[in-house]
Design an enzyme around this catalytic site. Structure first.
Site, PDB file in Angstrom:
ATOM      1  N   GLU A 178     -46.034  -2.811 -10.622  1.00 47.97           N
ATOM      2  CA  GLU A 178     -46.925  -2.384  -9.527  1.00 47.97           C
ATOM      3  C   GLU A 178     -47.800  -3.551  -9.058  1.00 47.97           C
ATOM      4  O   GLU A 178     -48.632  -3.399  -8.174  1.00 47.97           O
ATOM      5  CB  GLU A 178     -47.795  -1.208  -9.979  1.00 47.97           C
TER       6      GLU A 178
ATOM      7  N   ASN B 140     -38.866  -0.311 -11.760  1.00 46.67           N
ATOM      8  CA  ASN B 140     -38.672  -0.434 -10.308  1.00 46.67           C
ATOM      9  C   ASN B 140     -38.778  -1.870  -9.815  1.00 46.67           C
ATOM     10  O   ASN B 140     -39.538  -2.670 -10.350  1.00 46.67           O
ATOM     11  CB  ASN B 140     -39.706   0.422  -9.585  1.00 46.67           C
TER      12      ASN B 140
ATOM     13  N   ASP C 244     -39.389   4.759  -6.754  1.00 49.21           N
ATOM     14  CA  ASP C 244     -40.026   4.410  -8.031  1.00 49.21           C
ATOM     15  C   ASP C 244     -39.386   5.115  -9.222  1.00 49.21           C
ATOM     16  O   ASP C 244     -40.073   5.556 -10.142  1.00 49.21           O
ATOM     17  CB  ASP C 244     -41.535   4.692  -8.000  1.00 49.21           C
TER      18      ASP C 244
HETATM   19  O1  PQQ Z   1     -43.813  -0.604 -13.615  1.00 58.58           O
HETATM   20  C1  PQQ Z   1     -44.617  -0.740 -14.520  1.00 58.58           C
HETATM   21  O2  PQQ Z   1     -45.015  -1.816 -14.975  1.00 58.58           O
HETATM   22  C2  PQQ Z   1     -45.127   0.500 -15.111  1.00 58.58           C
HETATM   23  C3  PQQ Z   1     -45.930   0.484 -16.238  1.00 58.58           C
HETATM   24  C4  PQQ Z   1     -46.350   1.679 -16.798  1.00 58.58           C
HETATM   25  C5  PQQ Z   1     -47.167   1.525 -18.016  1.00 58.58           C
HETATM   26  O3  PQQ Z   1     -47.270   0.370 -18.461  1.00 58.58           O
HETATM   27  O4  PQQ Z   1     -47.728   2.466 -18.574  1.00 58.58           O
HETATM   28  C6  PQQ Z   1     -45.944   2.907 -16.167  1.00 58.58           C
HETATM   29  C7  PQQ Z   1     -45.116   2.813 -15.033  1.00 58.58           C
HETATM   30  N1  PQQ Z   1     -44.756   1.644 -14.531  1.00 58.58           N
HETATM   31  C8  PQQ Z   1     -44.616   3.970 -14.367  1.00 58.58           C
HETATM   32  O5  PQQ Z   1     -43.873   3.854 -13.399  1.00 58.58           O
HETATM   33  C9  PQQ Z   1     -44.937   5.244 -14.857  1.00 58.58           C
HETATM   34  O6  PQQ Z   1     -44.446   6.255 -14.372  1.00 58.58           O
HETATM   35  C10 PQQ Z   1     -45.811   5.338 -15.955  1.00 58.58           C
HETATM   36  C11 PQQ Z   1     -46.325   6.458 -16.599  1.00 58.58           C
HETATM   37  C12 PQQ Z   1     -47.100   5.983 -17.588  1.00 58.58           C
HETATM   38  C13 PQQ Z   1     -47.858   6.751 -18.556  1.00 58.58           C
HETATM   39  O7  PQQ Z   1     -48.269   6.169 -19.556  1.00 58.58           O
HETATM   40  O8  PQQ Z   1     -48.069   7.969 -18.330  1.00 58.58           O
HETATM   41  N2  PQQ Z   1     -47.071   4.632 -17.592  1.00 58.58           N
HETATM   42  C14 PQQ Z   1     -46.291   4.213 -16.592  1.00 58.58           C
END
Ligand code: PQQ
Ligand code: PQQ
Lengths: 608, 608
Positions: free
Chosen positions: A196, A280, A328
């Site tokens: 992100e 993603n 995503d």
């Molecule tokens: O693309 C990323 O770097 C990244 C990191 C993380 C994260 O580190 O927790 C999540 C996501 N994406 C993501 O897409 C996502 O749905 C998500 C849910 C969570 C969570 O802990 O509930 N982390 C993350």
């Protein structure tokens, strides 16, 4: 029978002399069902325990044996690990670690507490709460874990004293850590977050002995960066060829390409391959990532399951679930290693419930996709995954044009796409029970509207470019299912409604039970046959942790973290109100505020 | 039998027309044992409940019914209140308030949450953690409570919407609020903290209808400020006379004289008197407070129990336990109103376990001291309290010269004074059981070294002037007792060791039980006869809250806050390490870090 950590050589105070070989150690510790020796229970990620003291008939009598408040608010993912009479427990940022002596059945003692000092400026670059699902790993007398700021730390497991630290990335650029650390051989392999923020993500191996770096494999870029062998690394049965990634990006975009590796990893000791997924491509506005011809382009190897050799990092195979992501649908979900009869043949497979809503059964030795079916009924962004080997679209999802946020274009709100960005399943891991041969799946039953917009890249700044709303599928009010899945057939066997997405990992046991937490704060035990609720009990806060079990002093304990947060709980965790905040999660889970507030607690249940 | 808040007229949405008269309302609600309608259970501060479903034989079967994480770390004092199927729950700073619907036996729903925005600069001027023991009061459909920053808030109890707010003091000068708010008649009376910052403290009454101020009674100063009637206000049987306070201070020192009012208040509706205590004179260095002749001088009315008329604020009587304090023996501990046969006569008394280590039984109508005896054996700063009416030292403790930090002088370490500054009892309230006619006392078994030093007054800066070490009495390793006390005789009936000071308030019930929490995180039920432990269960964190009980849907629940902190837990709460930090509390309770970490949770137990 009182078993002590000494039995595992953990408390031996001899210095490390020869290179640690994690496999035997980890396999031995995790083979003893009295332990919960690693995050996933075992290398194969089954999250299954042979313990059967708690069973279908007595589970209703479970009661809280003891609890431990972690001293940290916000989302508590993962679980502690247990070996003998010791438990190691981690928290979200600031990533404190405790060793507890759990030999007293009425309550633990804190043996030591490790409190890293981390720059809180990492918090705003964590996309989805200050979580840490990777938790701690143990190998020999070394405890290893990753901090939010990407520092990889090795402690003396007995004393909590630092052995070494190394830094895997730079939070100033949006590089953070929440996901796996996997100890294999003489290495610890670590994922990274940041898609992100336009980070080009990777997995990196460090030597357990001294923390020096062994290899790094990026998700995208030149062959030498992504550690593929153009001739030998397979995809869908064929070598990937030269520049398999570079060819699928416009210009230099791969340099800010995302492909985070923030899920769990599994490992097959026989094949000596470990498995993980990539997330993603950055940004979420697909228009900005179009090919030179203005059309969709794959953006390899985002959204991919990789099988790699842990010694060298080189990929045996790669399979991209969602080429040119427009929703995503991070491909990071865990891969569960089982031997199944598929189509009448014994196969060594991995089973993967992707964010995109398809559950894949894949030959784990060569990456051949055997089964790919939706694991919830509302999937509507694709008609199916093409498994016809002779087809031009072999291995690809067939996208429904009206759900394509790319075809609809920027600043157009693509309405009613299912699943939502957080997938039919997100970070919460499934469990496999060898008793039934079935999978127990904590499901998000959520759809979305998705409106991409132009965004420009600045290091360390969000690089998202989409406004989202999320909501239950039409005609439904609940946002969760608990689903039992047949991975050989690609079929839902049973499905139970849950008021909220089940954002907590499942445990199955030889007692015939499946355990999980809920966002609204219940700990539930279900019958592996049919999935009926046999026990439910209110935790102090909503749970996004993973159920786990161990035995101590002859008694089986079943435990879970509560502490609401994560993406689903980001409204509560970060104090956000606007429905589209948290990329739409705030609105979708607004109802949570009627049930729960923040606070991290470990709860451990036992029979009287 | 399902009872709803409606039965109490609480949910009636009619506007307030006539002046609220709290007494009948509060008495009615607190007379119904299904409720826990006020912090102390009832105006008389017994902390006793008629509920007897949980009794000596079945208490061992108690189990956690449900829990509620408050979303706030640090010390959780006080308790929720319950009326019908509604619970109102408060937190430490930032003093969030929740209304919970507790009609579902498996877990509550949050009806509303009130989140005041307070300037965090109040935190460093709170002497002893960010606690709030006063909690919430309810009268009619109005919920009233005080915030750390001294804001007094009235909400609509049903909706959580603000009715009015008023400001009682100025945190910039060190004025804070942690203690009681008492609703009596048409007024709410509020205490104040700040004696560690040279605040001249007071109790102040506000009109419930609109929050306007009715009267204010300072602890020290001119007669018109302290609301005494020189002719009618009694002390030890005699009118206090003109300038009873001013005469006992050198120069203007009363203007920064302390005398905080941060404990609990009780009320006798028949006498129409309410009772509360005042704290230490500022500074802790007695040399700076010497009389014009260089000798001890009383510093009235610090360290005093006041009986005041709630309508006018005027004092009926005052009794100073510790004239010219040299040890920080704040006189604020609660006063429990009972009718006892003392010396063969039926007396209306109040019973008060003072920080100075003496338990006083006092005629509550005229302030005559009937009994004054040490409630722990290690008291050594005084030989006794002189109760000889003909003596020149009538009513005064007879100080042991070697324990006088004044006689020893500044920069001299007065060694081994018992009790320590935090008293044999501090904020944690006792309980009285009419079943046994005895008191159940959570005791600190702690001594100290005390070295005063010169300090100068700056508004809003600490004005303490002493370095302390605290430790268990010689030959002991534990710092707590659970003590059963006969207030008519002034005698310990039973005494049980506790590893740590019992910093949690006791509840007694008609089931013959006494409940309390512990700093190391246990919830305990004891037999009122003899005090033996009948049940113990580990809470998520150490408890400094008060046990309470209520009944809902025909089931008795017994609850308590956990969330370690307060003065005893300040090392954990504020992250302090040095043994003399927290005025010596850090060293004394260093062992706590082996048991518990922070985190606020309400736990509610019931029988299966
Ligand atoms: O693309 C990323 O770097 C990244 C990191 C993380 C994260 O580190 O927790 C999540 C996501 N994406 C993501 O897409 C996502 O749905 C998500 C849910 C969570 C969570 O802990 O509930 N982390 C993350
Ligand atoms: O003099 C004061 O203003 C004042 C305030 C407070 C408080 O507000 O909590 C405490 C004390 N003193 C104090 O002496 C004391 O022992 C104490 C203990 C506690 C606690 O909550 O554990 N507060 C206080």
């Amino acid at each position: 029978m009182r078993r002590s950590a000494l039995a595992y050589g953990l408390l031996a105070s001899v210095a490390l002399t020869s290179p640690v070989m994690a496999n035997d150690d980890v396999k031995k510790a995790s083979a003893d069902p009295n332990n919960w020796a690693m995050q996933s229970g075992s290398y194969n990620n089954w999250r299954y325990s042979e313990l059967d003291q708690v069973n279908k008939s007595n589970v209703k009598d479970l009661r809280v044996a003891w609890q431990f408040s972690t001293g940290v608010l916000r989302g508590h993912e993962g679980s502690p690990i247990v070996i003998g009479d010791r438990m190691w427990l981690h928290t979200p940022f600031p990533n404190n670690v405790f060793q507890l002596d759990i030999s007293d059945p009425v309550g633990p003692k804190i043996v030591w507490k490790y409190t890293p000092k981390q720059d809180p400026s990492v918090i705003p670059v964590m996309c989805c709460d200050t979580v840490n699902r990777g938790g701690v790993n143990i190998v020999g007398d070394t405890l290893i874990f990753g901090q939010a700021d990407t520092t990889l730390v090795a402690l003396d497991a007995n004393t909590g004293k630092e052995k070494w630290k190394t830094v895997n990335g730079d939070p100033k650029k949006g590089e953070t850590h929440t996901g796996f650390t996997l100890v294999v051989g003489d290495k610890v392999i670590m994922g990274t977050s940041g898609a992100e923020f336009g980070v080009r993500c990777h997995v990196t191996a460090y030597n357990i002995a001294d923390g020096t770096r062994a290899w790094r494999a990026y998700s995208m870029g030149p062959d030498e960066d992504i550690l593929v062998d153009p001739e030998k690394t397979l995809s869908l049965g064929k070598p990937v060829g030269k520049d398999s990634s570079l060819k699928t990006w416009t210009g230099d975009q791969w340099k800010i390409g995302g492909g985070s590796t923030w899920g769990y990893a599994s490992y097959d000791p026989d094949a000596n391959l470990f498995y993980y997924g990539t997330g993603n491509p950055s940004t979420w506005n697909p228009a900005q990532r179009a090919g030179p011809d203005g059309k969709q382009i794959d953006q390899k190897w985002s959204m991919t399951i990789f099988a790699r050799n842990p010694d060298t990092g080189v990929a045996a195979w790669a399979y991209q679930m969602t080429p040119f992501d427009e929703w995503d649908y991070d491909g990071i979900n865990e891969n569960v290693l089982v031997d199944l009869k598929v189509g009448g043949e014994d196969r060594k497979v991995l089973v993967h419930f992707d964010r995109n809503g398809f559950a894949y059964t894949i030959d784990r030795l060569n990456g051949e996709v055997l089964v790919a079916q939706p694991y919830d009924e509302d999937l509507n962004w694709a008609t199916h995954v093409d498994l016809d080997k002779d087809s031009a679209t072999y291995g690809r999802p067939i996208v429904v044009a009206s759900k394509s946020t790319f075809l609809n274009g920027p600043d157009v709100n693509s309405k009613y796409v299912c699943p939502a960005a957080l997938g039919f399943k997100d970070q919460q891991p499934v469990s496999y029970s060898p008793l039934t041969g079935l999978f127990y799946v904590p499901v998000n039953n959520v759809c979305m509207d998705y409106e991409p917009f132009q965004v420009s890249y600045t290091p360390g700044q969000p690089y998202v470019g989409a406004t989202l709303s999320m909501f239950p599928p039409e005609g439904k009010t609940n946002t969760g299912h608990f689903t039992i899945w047949d991975a050989a057939e690609g079929k839902i066997v049973h499905q139970h409604d849950e008021p909220f997405s089940v954002w907590s990992g499942v445990l199955t046991t030889a007692g015939g039970l499946a355990f999980h937490g809920t966002l609204d704060g219940y700990f539930k035990a279900r019958d592996q046959e049919g999935g009926a609720e046999l026990f439910k009990h209110r935790l102090p806060s909503g749970s996004i942790g993973n159920a786990f079990t161990y035995s101590q002093g002859g008694k089986q304990y079943v435990g879970i973290f509560s502490g609401v947060g994560g993406w689903a709980g980001i409204g509560l965790a970060a104090g956000l109100d606007k429905p589209t905040d948290g990329l739409g999660a705030v609105g979708n889970y607004a109802g949570l505020k009627s049930y729960t507030d923040l606070g991290g607690t470990l709860t451990v249940y036992a029979l009287p």
